[in-house]
Structure formats: structure tokens, C-alpha cells
Design an enzyme around this catalytic site. Structure first.
Site, PDB file in Angstrom:
ATOM      1  CG  ASN A 151      -1.731   1.243   1.377  1.00  0.00           C
ATOM      2  OD1 ASN A 151      -1.784   2.054   0.458  1.00  0.00           O
ATOM      3  ND2 ASN A 151      -2.354   1.414   2.539  1.00  0.00           N
ATOM      4  CD1 TRP A 152       3.362   0.852  -2.740  1.00  0.00           C
ATOM      5  CD2 TRP A 152       3.530   1.935  -4.699  1.00  0.00           C
ATOM      6  NE1 TRP A 152       4.044   0.047  -3.612  1.00  0.00           N
ATOM      7  CE2 TRP A 152       4.161   0.680  -4.817  1.00  0.00           C
ATOM      8  CE3 TRP A 152       3.501   2.778  -5.802  1.00  0.00           C
ATOM      9  CZ2 TRP A 152       4.767   0.265  -6.002  1.00  0.00           C
ATOM     10  CZ3 TRP A 152       4.100   2.370  -6.980  1.00  0.00           C
ATOM     11  CH2 TRP A 152       4.730   1.119  -7.067  1.00  0.00           C
ATOM     12  CE  LYS A 153      -0.156   3.248   4.772  1.00  0.00           C
ATOM     13  NZ  LYS A 153      -0.062   3.350   6.218  1.00  0.00           N
ATOM     14  CG  HIS A 170      -5.840   1.955   5.236  1.00  0.00           C
ATOM     15  ND1 HIS A 170      -5.366   2.905   6.092  1.00  0.00           N
ATOM     16  CD2 HIS A 170      -4.842   1.061   5.067  1.00  0.00           C
ATOM     17  CE1 HIS A 170      -4.108   2.602   6.422  1.00  0.00           C
ATOM     18  NE2 HIS A 170      -3.768   1.485   5.816  1.00  0.00           N
ATOM     19  CD  GLU A 196      -2.882   5.551   6.710  1.00  0.00           C
ATOM     20  OE1 GLU A 196      -2.885   5.591   5.476  1.00  0.00           O
ATOM     21  OE2 GLU A 196      -1.982   4.996   7.375  1.00  0.00           O
ATOM     22  CD  GLU A 225      -3.329  -2.318   7.361  1.00  0.00           C
ATOM     23  OE1 GLU A 225      -2.208  -2.523   6.910  1.00  0.00           O
ATOM     24  OE2 GLU A 225      -3.996  -1.307   7.094  1.00  0.00           O
ATOM     25  N   GLY A 237       2.578   2.486  10.830  1.00  0.00           N
ATOM     26  CA  GLY A 237       3.519   3.591  10.673  1.00  0.00           C
ATOM     27  C   GLY A 237       4.213   4.005  11.956  1.00  0.00           C
ATOM     28  CB  SER A 241       5.427  -1.587  11.939  1.00  0.00           C
ATOM     29  OG  SER A 241       4.994  -0.249  12.150  1.00  0.00           O
ATOM     30  N   GLY A 281       3.009  -0.986   4.351  1.00  0.00           N
ATOM     31  CA  GLY A 281       3.024   0.438   4.053  1.00  0.00           C
ATOM     32  C   GLY A 281       4.447   0.897   3.768  1.00  0.00           C
ATOM     33  N   GLY A 282       5.088   1.460   4.780  1.00  0.00           N
ATOM     34  CA  GLY A 282       6.419   2.051   4.627  1.00  0.00           C
ATOM     35  C   GLY A 282       7.429   1.158   3.907  1.00  0.00           C
TER      36      GLY A 282
HETATM   37  P1  13P Z   1       3.094   0.519   7.751  1.00  0.00           P
HETATM   38  O1  13P Z   1       3.634  -0.773   7.154  1.00  0.00           O
HETATM   39  O2  13P Z   1       3.833   1.724   7.277  1.00  0.00           O
HETATM   40  O3  13P Z   1       2.964   0.415   9.227  1.00  0.00           O
HETATM   41  O4  13P Z   1       1.613   0.693   7.166  1.00  0.00           O
HETATM   42  C1  13P Z   1       0.724  -0.350   7.253  1.00  0.00           C
HETATM   43  C2  13P Z   1      -0.477  -0.012   6.474  1.00  0.00           C
HETATM   44  O5  13P Z   1      -1.234   0.864   6.828  1.00  0.00           O
HETATM   45  C3  13P Z   1      -0.724  -0.759   5.231  1.00  0.00           C
HETATM   46  O6  13P Z   1      -1.993  -0.516   4.740  1.00  0.00           O
END
Ligand code: 13P
Length: 254
Positions: A9-11, A95, A97, A167, A173, A212, A233-234
Site C-alpha cells: 500500500n503505497w499510500k 483502511h 486512515e 491492521e 507507521g 510495521s 506500508g512504509g
Molecule cells: P506501515 O507498514 O507503514 O505500518 O503501514 C501499514 C499499512 O497501513 C498498510 O496498509
């Protein structure tokens, strides 16, 4: 045997050139035919570019959100049919967010899930508790409600090709990760909830862990019997880190 799925997930990150560079890094380092499904979820405006770059690969394409309408006066929104039209196979729904920053409530998330299925997309339903909710012992209740509200609107049949991503909000994050045991316990609860509605669906549905997940903790998380992959994510923004997580998933197949 459920096919492991590693999804990036590149956000809201990157540019056109960074999207190209990241995809180039992933495609050139990825082993083919490992039995692990790989998915990337770039920013909307780079989907077409990503589709072009992935056309000769087995890497799947998905989007991070959709609007649950067909077409019409919904300024700024993108429908499931449009995502399908540009080559998406998957879409994230709910998600954390989106739930927090954009105030998406349970009814909207459920409507998005249903719209995704109707458009022929595989929804990845994201669920998870906040730190406060975990500390209050409400983890199971919160997640149960997040899933039940979707079943009520879309029906359990709509989960046939769907994926669930656990999640924990406190792990997204933050560098904090649920321990493999903590994650496995929640994954098992989710699978049991699905089983209460449909036993076969529970056996086939993939439940990903996100929060994470990185190259150095992926193997231990993925070794758990009910963790069928990761939503990253990251670490998905760095080709080598993402590839290392994909490698860790291969161990599940062997
Ligand atoms: P991180 O891997 O950066 O914690 O993000 C997880 C995430 O929200 C994937 O959708």
C-alpha cells in the site's frame, strides 16, 4: 492451501518517476512462480502507468479506495468500474486512515465493499483496533463489528474473493508491531467469525497482517498458521525491503 498475498500500500507517496523506479526495482528483483501473489496499490493517478509497467509480469494491480456510486455527480471520486477499467483487480476498503482522517463510518465502508464486489474487484477489508481499544480489552468487539457490518450489507457470499487485513491502528507507521502471537490470536478470531457465517469461506479467505511489517519481522509473522500474507506500508516503498518480505512469504509455500 491459501495462496499467500503480499500487498504494497503505497499510500499518498511518490511521483510519476518514483512510481516507475519502484516498479522497475520490484519487477527486476522478483522471482516468478514462487506461489506467492504480489500486489501493488499505487496512487490513483499513477495506476495507468503502473498497469503499463506491470503488463508483462504476474504482479497484480489495485487501488487504495473507491466510491460506491456508478457514475455521476460525485466530484473528485473514482468508481469501482473505473478502477476495473484501468486494470485493477483489488481495492482497499476501510483502511484505518480512511476511517479516521476521512471519517468513514461502518455504513460507508460496507457500501464500498459491496460496490467493489459488484464491479468485479476483490476488496481487501481493513480492520483493526486503536491502542485505547486494545487496552480496554475491546479488540475483539471492535473487529467483530467492523466485519459484521459488512456481512449485513453485502452478505457473506460477497467474501468469496475478498481478503481481510488485520491492521492494528497502533502498529501502523509507528514501528510497533503486534507480536506474532498477538496477531495470530486476532487472525484466528476473525476466521472463527467468518466460520460462524460460512465454514468453507473461513477456510479459503486470506487474512493479511499489516502494521510495521518489515523485512526483519515478516518471517515470524508469516509463520503463523492464520496469517496469510501482509499489507505493507512504509517498507513497500523500498524495492529491496518489499522483495525481502515477498521472499519471507515464499517460506509459507515450501
Ligand atoms: P506501515 O507498514 O507503514 O505500518 O503501514 C501499514 C499499512 O497501513 C498498510 O496498509
Amino acid at each position: 492451501m491459501r495462496t499467500p498475498l503480499i500487498a504494497g500500500n503505497w499510500k499518498m507517496n511518490g511521483s510519476r518517476s518514483q512510481t516507475k523506479a519502484l516498479l522497475h526495482g520490484i519487477t527486476s528483483g522478483l522471482q516468478e512462480d514462487t506461489g506467492v501473489e504480489i500486489l501493488v496499490l499505487p496512487v490513483f493517478v499513477y495506476l495507468e502507468e503502473a498497469r503499463h509497467l506491470l503488463s508483462q509480469t504476474s504482479i497484480q494491480l489495485g487501488a487504495q479506495d473507491l466510491y460506491p456510486g456508478g457514475s455521476g455527480a460525485y466530484t473528485g471520486e473514482v468508481s469501482g468500474h473505473m478502477l476495473k477499467d484501468v486494470g485493477c483487480g483489488y481495492v482497499l476498503v476501510g483502511h484505518s486512515e480512511r476511517r479516521t482522517l476521512f471519517h468513514e463510518g461502518l455504513p460507508l465502508v460496507a457500501a464500498k465493499f459491496k460496490a467493489a464486489v459488484e464491479a468485479g474487484l476483490k476488496p481487501i477489508l481493513c480492520v483493526g483496533e486503536t491502542k485505547q481499544q486494545r487496552e480496554n480489552g475491546a479488540t475483539e468487539t471492535v473487529i467483530r463489528e467492523q466485519i459484521e457490518s459488512v456481512i449485513e450489507v453485502a452478505g457473506i457470499g460477497a467474501f468469496h474473493d475478498a481478503v481481510i487485513a488485520y491492521e492494528p491502528v497502533w502498529a501502523i507507521g509507528t514501528g510497533l508491531t503486534a507480536t506474532p502471537e498477538q496477531a495470530q490470536a486476532v487472525h484466528l478470531t476473525i476466521r472463527e467469525q467468518i466460520a460462524q457465517n460460512h465454514v468453507d469461506m473461513a477456510k479459503r479467505i486470506r487474512i493479511l497482517y499489516g502494521g510495521s511489517m518489515k523485512a526483519d519481522n515478516a518471517a515470524a509473522l508469516l509463520a503463523q498458521s492464520d496469517i496469510d500474507g501482509g499489507l505493507i506500508g512504509g517498507a513497500a516503498l523500498d524495492a529491496n525491503s518489499f522483495l525481502a518480505i515477498c521472499e519471507a512469504a515464499v517460506q509459507k509455500v515450501i
